[in-house]
Design a protein around this motif. Structure first.
Motif, PDB file in Angstrom:
ATOM      1  N   GLU A 186      17.573  -0.818 -10.543  1.00 17.70           N
ATOM      2  CA  GLU A 186      19.032  -0.909 -10.551  1.00 17.70           C
ATOM      3  C   GLU A 186      19.546  -1.656  -9.328  1.00 17.70           C
ATOM      4  O   GLU A 186      20.449  -2.488  -9.422  1.00 17.70           O
ATOM      5  N   LEU A 187      18.954  -1.345  -8.166  1.00 15.63           N
ATOM      6  CA  LEU A 187      19.370  -2.033  -6.942  1.00 15.63           C
ATOM      7  C   LEU A 187      19.036  -3.525  -7.006  1.00 15.63           C
ATOM      8  O   LEU A 187      19.827  -4.372  -6.584  1.00 15.63           O
ATOM      9  N   THR A 188      17.848  -3.847  -7.536  1.00 16.65           N
ATOM     10  CA  THR A 188      17.458  -5.247  -7.660  1.00 16.65           C
ATOM     11  C   THR A 188      18.410  -5.995  -8.585  1.00 16.65           C
ATOM     12  O   THR A 188      18.841  -7.121  -8.302  1.00 16.65           O
ATOM     13  N   LEU A 228      11.858   8.016 -11.134  1.00 18.58           N
ATOM     14  CA  LEU A 228      13.195   7.938 -10.526  1.00 18.58           C
ATOM     15  C   LEU A 228      13.268   6.825  -9.487  1.00 18.58           C
ATOM     16  O   LEU A 228      14.226   6.052  -9.445  1.00 18.58           O
ATOM     17  N   ALA A 229      12.224   6.742  -8.666  1.00 16.90           N
ATOM     18  CA  ALA A 229      12.200   5.706  -7.635  1.00 16.90           C
ATOM     19  C   ALA A 229      12.181   4.314  -8.261  1.00 16.90           C
ATOM     20  O   ALA A 229      12.854   3.393  -7.803  1.00 16.90           O
ATOM     21  N   LYS A 230      11.430   4.151  -9.358  1.00 21.65           N
ATOM     22  CA  LYS A 230      11.342   2.850 -10.015  1.00 21.65           C
ATOM     23  C   LYS A 230      12.683   2.473 -10.643  1.00 21.65           C
ATOM     24  O   LYS A 230      13.138   1.329 -10.534  1.00 21.65           O
ATOM     25  N   GLY A 235      22.916  -9.746  -9.219  1.00 21.16           N
ATOM     26  CA  GLY A 235      24.266 -10.016  -9.710  1.00 21.16           C
ATOM     27  C   GLY A 235      25.201 -10.454  -8.598  1.00 21.16           C
ATOM     28  O   GLY A 235      25.984 -11.398  -8.770  1.00 21.16           O
ATOM     29  N   LEU A 236      25.091  -9.779  -7.454  1.00 23.61           N
ATOM     30  CA  LEU A 236      25.928 -10.151  -6.314  1.00 23.61           C
ATOM     31  C   LEU A 236      25.574 -11.539  -5.789  1.00 23.61           C
ATOM     32  O   LEU A 236      26.459 -12.313  -5.400  1.00 23.61           O
TER      33      LEU A 236
END
Length: 326
Positions: A43-45, A36-38, A50-51
């Motif tokens: 996803e955050l990376t 889950l942490a990975k 993208g931002l």
């Protein structure tokens, strides 16, 4: 009777149970928790990348737009202010680079910059109103009458404006003999300084707002003082524009926000909150042209920029005889 050894055994048993629970918990949940942490980290990376890509693209577009407008500025403003003289008023904390860039565009529009009026922090210090009033009473012509509701800054602005601007084209580029010595007295008092020869009166004025809004208990009154100065010059000349950068949020200490919040003054004094951008410097010229036609507007990208990015009418070329509605 419960003795110390009982307490010691109980404490050891509690910590042993906690240790066993932690070991069992981490062993049983290790793989799902790590997975889950990975996934969350991935996803955050991805979202962050993208931002960053979006930001880089926007920066590239902005740089391209700025380069295009900068290259086309001489054509965009050519002849807009032919025959007009413009006074530059710099508030404490205003940007030198913004003023220099705007001055260049004003000259490209055909205007003559009569000079610069640099107001000091002392001018806007609420504790110094008595000094300001004393100078005004001492220096004003006998014919200069102030409304009963005039503030110290209203009075000072009226006196300074009479010395530096005019709405009569025939009087432009000439000193006002009735206000001789006003600038020297204010400069001696540490309230302002001047560059070039602003006593040879201008027809229009551009005030450059502070880069950062005023803060603290006196923020609102200091911003109001700037508005009073702009309004005084607008009344004496053919028009005034306050230029600066849009504040992140509308705050009481922001001069541009203060103008836009004053419904009566916003009908007379124009504001441009994109002066730190090539587009905004063109809009300053167009706003002055609009002032010559007797109109005012609030332009830019900040709060209450009710006129949008720029005035609707940008093609009329003013003449020295144009009437001001300011």
């Amino acid at each position: 009777m419960i003795d110390f050894r009982y307490h010691l055994v109980s404490i050891v048993a509690i910590f042993l149970a906690l240790a066993v629970g932690i070991v069992l918990g981490t062993t049983l949940l290790q793989d799902p928790a790590l997975d889950l942490a990975k996934r969350t980290s991935d996803e955050l990376t991805s979202a962050n990348n993208g931002l960053r890509a979006d930001l880089d693209a926007l920066r590239g577009r902005e740089a391209g737009n700025d380069a295009f407008i900068t290259a086309r500025t001489p054509q965009l403003v050519a002849g807009e202010l032919t025959g007009q003289r413009v006074l530059l008023i710099e508030a404490p904390g205003s940007s030198t680079s913004v003023r220099e860039a705007a001055q260049q565009v004003l000259e490209q529009a055909g205007a003559k910059v009569s000079g610069r009026l640099l107001l000091t922090e002392k001018f806007f210090d609420p504790a110094g109103k008595g000094v300001l009033d004393g100078l005004v009473d001492q220096l004003k012509p006998a014919t200069m009458i102030f409304p009963p509701t005039a503030t110290s800054y209203d009075r000072a602005a009226t006196l300074l404006a009479a010395a530096l601007v005019t709405n009569d084209p025939a009087q432009a580029a000439t000193p006002n003999t009735a206000t001789a010595g006003v600038l020297d007295a204010f400069e001696t008092g540490g309230l302002l300084s001047v560059e070039d020869d602003p006593e040879k009166r201008a027809t229009l004025a551009v005030m450059f707002a502070p880069e950062k809004p005023y803060e603290g208990e006196t923020a609102e009154s200091q911003a109001g003082a700037l508005v009073s100065v702009a309004d005084g010059f607008d009344a004496a000349g053919k028009g005034t524009v306050i230029a600066g950068a849009a504040a992140d949020t509308a705050v009481p200490g922001d001069a541009i926000t203060a103008v836009r919040d004053e419904s009566e003054i916003s009908r007379r004094v124009s504001t441009v909150d994109t002066a730190d951008m090539p587009m905004g410097r063109v809009v300053i010229v167009y706003s002055l042209t609009e002032q010559l036609a007797g109109h005012a507007g609030q332009y830019g990208i900040g709060k209450d920029a009710s006129g949008g990015a720029l005035p609707a009418m940008t093609t009329a070329t003013p003449t020295p005889s144009a009437q001001s509605g300011s």
